[in-house]
Design an enzyme around this catalytic site. Structure first.
Site, PDB file in Angstrom:
ATOM      1  N   ARG A  18     -22.713 -12.966  30.186  1.00  0.00           N
ATOM      2  CA  ARG A  18     -21.759 -13.262  31.253  1.00  0.00           C
ATOM      3  C   ARG A  18     -20.344 -12.798  30.956  1.00  0.00           C
ATOM      4  O   ARG A  18     -19.487 -12.772  31.830  1.00  0.00           O
ATOM      5  CB  ARG A  18     -21.773 -14.784  31.541  1.00  0.00           C
ATOM      6  CG  ARG A  18     -23.063 -15.245  32.206  1.00  0.00           C
ATOM      7  CD  ARG A  18     -23.245 -16.752  32.154  1.00  0.00           C
ATOM      8  NE  ARG A  18     -23.819 -17.203  30.879  1.00  0.00           N
ATOM      9  CZ  ARG A  18     -24.126 -18.473  30.589  1.00  0.00           C
ATOM     10  NH1 ARG A  18     -23.886 -19.416  31.470  1.00  0.00           N
ATOM     11  NH2 ARG A  18     -24.639 -18.795  29.414  1.00  0.00           N
ATOM     12  N   GLY A  83     -33.517 -18.761  22.739  1.00  0.00           N
ATOM     13  CA  GLY A  83     -32.960 -20.057  23.121  1.00  0.00           C
ATOM     14  C   GLY A  83     -32.348 -20.798  21.944  1.00  0.00           C
ATOM     15  O   GLY A  83     -32.524 -20.417  20.781  1.00  0.00           O
ATOM     16  N   LYS A 344      10.607  -2.696  12.435  1.00  0.00           N
ATOM     17  CA  LYS A 344       9.263  -2.565  11.856  1.00  0.00           C
ATOM     18  C   LYS A 344       9.381  -2.222  10.386  1.00  0.00           C
ATOM     19  O   LYS A 344      10.056  -1.248  10.034  1.00  0.00           O
ATOM     20  CB  LYS A 344       8.500  -1.453  12.569  1.00  0.00           C
ATOM     21  CG  LYS A 344       7.070  -1.340  12.093  1.00  0.00           C
ATOM     22  CD  LYS A 344       6.553   0.098  12.027  1.00  0.00           C
ATOM     23  CE  LYS A 344       7.154   0.886  10.907  1.00  0.00           C
ATOM     24  NZ  LYS A 344       6.576   2.209  10.711  1.00  0.00           N
ATOM     25  N   ARG A 433      30.074  15.438  13.626  1.00  0.00           N
ATOM     26  CA  ARG A 433      30.491  15.452  15.024  1.00  0.00           C
ATOM     27  C   ARG A 433      31.379  16.671  15.158  1.00  0.00           C
ATOM     28  O   ARG A 433      32.176  16.937  14.253  1.00  0.00           O
ATOM     29  CB  ARG A 433      31.365  14.214  15.215  1.00  0.00           C
ATOM     30  CG  ARG A 433      31.271  13.512  16.518  1.00  0.00           C
ATOM     31  CD  ARG A 433      32.430  12.589  16.603  1.00  0.00           C
ATOM     32  NE  ARG A 433      32.120  11.196  16.249  1.00  0.00           N
ATOM     33  CZ  ARG A 433      33.057  10.288  15.965  1.00  0.00           C
ATOM     34  NH1 ARG A 433      34.322  10.619  15.930  1.00  0.00           N
ATOM     35  NH2 ARG A 433      32.703   9.057  15.685  1.00  0.00           N
TER      36      ARG A 433
HETATM   37  C1  UD1 Z   1     -25.845 -24.650  26.380  1.00  0.00           C
HETATM   38  C2  UD1 Z   1     -26.738 -25.904  26.513  1.00  0.00           C
HETATM   39  C3  UD1 Z   1     -26.206 -26.755  27.653  1.00  0.00           C
HETATM   40  C4  UD1 Z   1     -24.752 -27.120  27.383  1.00  0.00           C
HETATM   41  C5  UD1 Z   1     -23.906 -25.876  27.146  1.00  0.00           C
HETATM   42  C6  UD1 Z   1     -22.528 -26.279  26.637  1.00  0.00           C
HETATM   43  C7  UD1 Z   1     -29.023 -25.413  25.794  1.00  0.00           C
HETATM   44  C8  UD1 Z   1     -30.392 -25.069  26.251  1.00  0.00           C
HETATM   45  N1  UD1 Z   1     -28.089 -25.519  26.781  1.00  0.00           N
HETATM   46  O1  UD1 Z   1     -25.962 -23.864  27.557  1.00  0.00           O
HETATM   47  O2  UD1 Z   1     -26.964 -27.937  27.783  1.00  0.00           O
HETATM   48  O3  UD1 Z   1     -24.243 -27.864  28.479  1.00  0.00           O
HETATM   49  O4  UD1 Z   1     -24.500 -25.041  26.135  1.00  0.00           O
HETATM   50  O5  UD1 Z   1     -21.680 -25.173  26.519  1.00  0.00           O
HETATM   51  O6  UD1 Z   1     -28.786 -25.603  24.624  1.00  0.00           O
HETATM   52  N2  UD1 Z   1     -27.394 -18.939  21.119  1.00  0.00           N
HETATM   53  C9  UD1 Z   1     -28.098 -18.380  20.075  1.00  0.00           C
HETATM   54  N3  UD1 Z   1     -29.360 -17.932  20.297  1.00  0.00           N
HETATM   55  C10 UD1 Z   1     -29.981 -18.024  21.496  1.00  0.00           C
HETATM   56  C11 UD1 Z   1     -29.260 -18.603  22.572  1.00  0.00           C
HETATM   57  C12 UD1 Z   1     -27.976 -19.057  22.353  1.00  0.00           C
HETATM   58  O7  UD1 Z   1     -27.589 -18.274  18.963  1.00  0.00           O
HETATM   59  O8  UD1 Z   1     -31.147 -17.612  21.582  1.00  0.00           O
HETATM   60  C13 UD1 Z   1     -26.024 -19.426  20.884  1.00  0.00           C
HETATM   61  C14 UD1 Z   1     -24.948 -18.699  21.681  1.00  0.00           C
HETATM   62  O9  UD1 Z   1     -24.360 -17.652  20.903  1.00  0.00           O
HETATM   63  C15 UD1 Z   1     -23.929 -19.809  21.955  1.00  0.00           C
HETATM   64  C16 UD1 Z   1     -24.771 -21.074  21.971  1.00  0.00           C
HETATM   65  O10 UD1 Z   1     -25.971 -20.762  21.295  1.00  0.00           O
HETATM   66  O11 UD1 Z   1     -22.981 -19.895  20.920  1.00  0.00           O
HETATM   67  C17 UD1 Z   1     -25.067 -21.583  23.390  1.00  0.00           C
HETATM   68  O12 UD1 Z   1     -25.756 -20.590  24.122  1.00  0.00           O
HETATM   69  P1  UD1 Z   1     -25.448 -20.307  25.658  1.00  0.00           P
HETATM   70  O13 UD1 Z   1     -26.397 -19.266  26.112  1.00  0.00           O
HETATM   71  O14 UD1 Z   1     -24.027 -20.090  25.877  1.00  0.00           O
HETATM   72  O15 UD1 Z   1     -25.913 -21.703  26.289  1.00  0.00           O
HETATM   73  P2  UD1 Z   1     -25.370 -22.347  27.644  1.00  0.00           P
HETATM   74  O16 UD1 Z   1     -26.055 -21.718  28.813  1.00  0.00           O
HETATM   75  O17 UD1 Z   1     -23.910 -22.358  27.650  1.00  0.00           O
HETATM   76 MG    MG Z   2     -22.488 -21.394  26.448  1.00  0.00          MG
END
Ligand code: UD1
Ligand code: MG
Length: 459
Positions: A18, A83, A344, A433
């Site tokens: 995003r 996830g 600088k 000058r």
């Molecule tokens: C997540 C939570 C949501 C919460 C929100 C808060 C879950 C399923 N959802 O959603 O409940 O309200 O954060 O901000 O946990 N990441 C990984 N590997 C992955 C997926 C994500 O390392 O496979 C890391 C991302 O880099 C990030 C964090 O986990 O730092 C959260 O991932 P993101 O995809 O932003 O989750 P949200 O949709 O924000």
């Molecule tokens: Mg997030």
């Protein structure tokens, strides 16, 4: 403060789709420092903590950044972004060691690298819920706009029964204002076993860490919510949220400086960097920007519209309005730097002055020297940078070009408008000058000739 050992698992493997960026999301910056570094710095300050960072494949820059901030951090690679539960499990060796650390098992705290504003005291508050008997404590909050966050499901007695991701939620569940920040603390004997029971039958087809709550409850474990303010746990998924997080960070940092004795006339217009250092009794007018690496000593006055980077400003100096400092600007005590002066990699001795329209690049200016308006250090010939060294108490007349390498002796004078290419001895006058010529009555004759010509053209 909790005395149990604690493992922080920092999730940083998400692609951050995003953000629409070629840079991994967690390397986007707040106050000049990556979101990942903010989170790691906070975690590393908590006593008794170890840190594991989960990064995605091909994200070398993320790993490099993590090790730069916390050299002792352990890195784990999540081979595919399946996830948040799968991400935590990527650190299974660390989780299992942590479980073995003490009889009851040490705490595991999951932090998201895209939730950069979380503070140590809030994490400690969350861990305190484990002290009072919970096996899982989730940091919850009530955002102004809950869109995109998981909702916390609470039973009659206030216990946490589950977390519903927005895409899987019913309309009624979406009306819940209490949301998941993503920060979770676990005190579960075999956490990796619990997490490996999580499935992916949901809207996104991902392994959600949030499902750990329902599974834990089925096993008779207790989950609870600790609430905090939105400003502590804002999640950054888009550039707009990045800007909001920046605003919150800035507001906090300004307040902290004002509490420590810094005056800001219009604090909302002053921009600070994560490493900015400002002593007490400094006063800052509106629209001043501090970039990386700035230290301001006591009693300095910074007038409006200055841009300051990589600079040290000594006690009692007066800067601006409209001054620009770039890396290596070392401004001595009681120095005056005025409008449209760029400095600088130059050291200015105590009480030196450069009040108007100058470029001082590479070199030094002795104590008490006076740099006239429009002085330029000609430091660059297209290939090399050379130094200009000005002795104590020297006086550089206005509109002077100082062609480096060059040394101007202590107390010397440079005549205005000179282009100085050779060293000047202490106490001497150097002037470059052509001699001034004067033709008496010339102007009157000129006007007479010109007006006759004009009259002839009209006829
Ligand atoms: C997540 C939570 C949501 C919460 C929100 C808060 C879950 C399923 N959802 O959603 O409940 O309200 O954060 O901000 O946990 N990441 C990984 N590997 C992955 C997926 C994500 O390392 O496979 C890391 C991302 O880099 C990030 C964090 O986990 O730092 C959260 O991932 P993101 O995809 O932003 O989750 P949200 O949709 O924000
Ligand atoms: Mg997030």
């Amino acid at each position: 403060m909790s005395v149990r050992p604690c493992l922080f698992v920092v999730l940083a493997a998400g692609k951050g789709t995003r953000m629409k960026s070629s840079l991994p999301k967690v390397l986007h910056k707040i106050a000049g420092q990556s979101m990942l570094a903010h989170v790691l710095t906070t975690a590393s300050r908590i006593e008794g903590g170890k840190i594991a960072v989960v990064v995605g494949p091909g994200m070398d820059a993320v790993g490099t950044e993590a090790v730069r901030v916390v050299p002792g951090a352990r890195m784990f690679e999540q081979s595919a972004q399946l996830g948040t539960a799968d991400a935590v499990l990527a650190a299974k060796p660390a989780l299992d060691e942590q479980g073995a650390d003490s009889q009851a098992g040490g705490d595991v705290v999951v932090l998201f690298a895209d939730t950069p504003l979380v503070r140590g005291e809030v994490i400690e508050r969350l861990r305190a819920a484990l002290d009072s008997g919970a096996n899982i404590a989730v940091l919850g909050f009530r955002p102004k706009d809950p869109t995109g966050y998981g909702r916390l499901l609470i039973d009659d007695r206030g216990g946490l029964t589950g977390i519903r991701e927005e895409q899987d939620a019913t309309d009624a569940e979406r009306d819940i204002g209490l949301c998941n920040s993503g920060v979770m603390a676990f005190r579960v004997p075999r956490l990796s076993e619990l997490l490996s029971r999580i499935g992916s039958a949901n809207a996104k087809g991902e392994y959600y860490l949030t499902d750990a709550i329902e599974i834990a409850r089925q096993q008779g474990l207790k989950a609870t919510v600790v609430e905090c303010d939105e400003s502590d746990v804002l999640g950054v998924n888009t550039r707009e949220q990045l800007a909001v997080a920046e605003g919150i960070w800035q507001a906090r940092a300004r307040s902290a400086f004002m509490r420590d004795g810094v005056t800001m006339v219009a604090p909302e217009t002053v921009w600070l960097n994560f490493d900015t250092r400002i002593a007490s009794d400094v006063s800052i007018e509106p629209n001043v920007i501090f970039a990386a690496g700035v230290t301001v000593e006591e009693g300095v006055q910074i007038l409006g519209f200055c841009h300051i980077e990589g600079a040290t400003i000594g006690k009692g100096a007066r800067i601006g309005p409209f001054a620009r400092f770039r890396p290596g600007a070392r401004i001595g005590a009681n120095v005056h730097i005025g409008n449209f002066v760029e400095v600088k990699n130059v050291t200015l001795g105590e009480g030196a002055k450069a009040n108007h329209l100058s470029y001082l690049g590479d070199g030094s200016v002795g104590a008490g020297a006076n740099i006239g308006a429009g002085t330029i250090f000609c430091n660059y010939d297209g290939y090399n940078k050379e130094k200009t060294e000005i002795g104590e108490g020297a006086f550089i007349g206005s509109n002077t070009s100082l062609v480096a390498p060059l040394k101007i002796g202590a107390g010397a004078y440079i005549g205005s408008g000179s282009v100085i290419t050779k060293d000047v001895s202490p106490g001497a006058l150097a002037i470059e000058r052509s001699a001034q010529e004067e033709r008496p009555g010339w102007a009157e004759k000129f006007r007479a000739v010109m007006s006759r010509r004009k009259a002839a053209q009209k006829r």
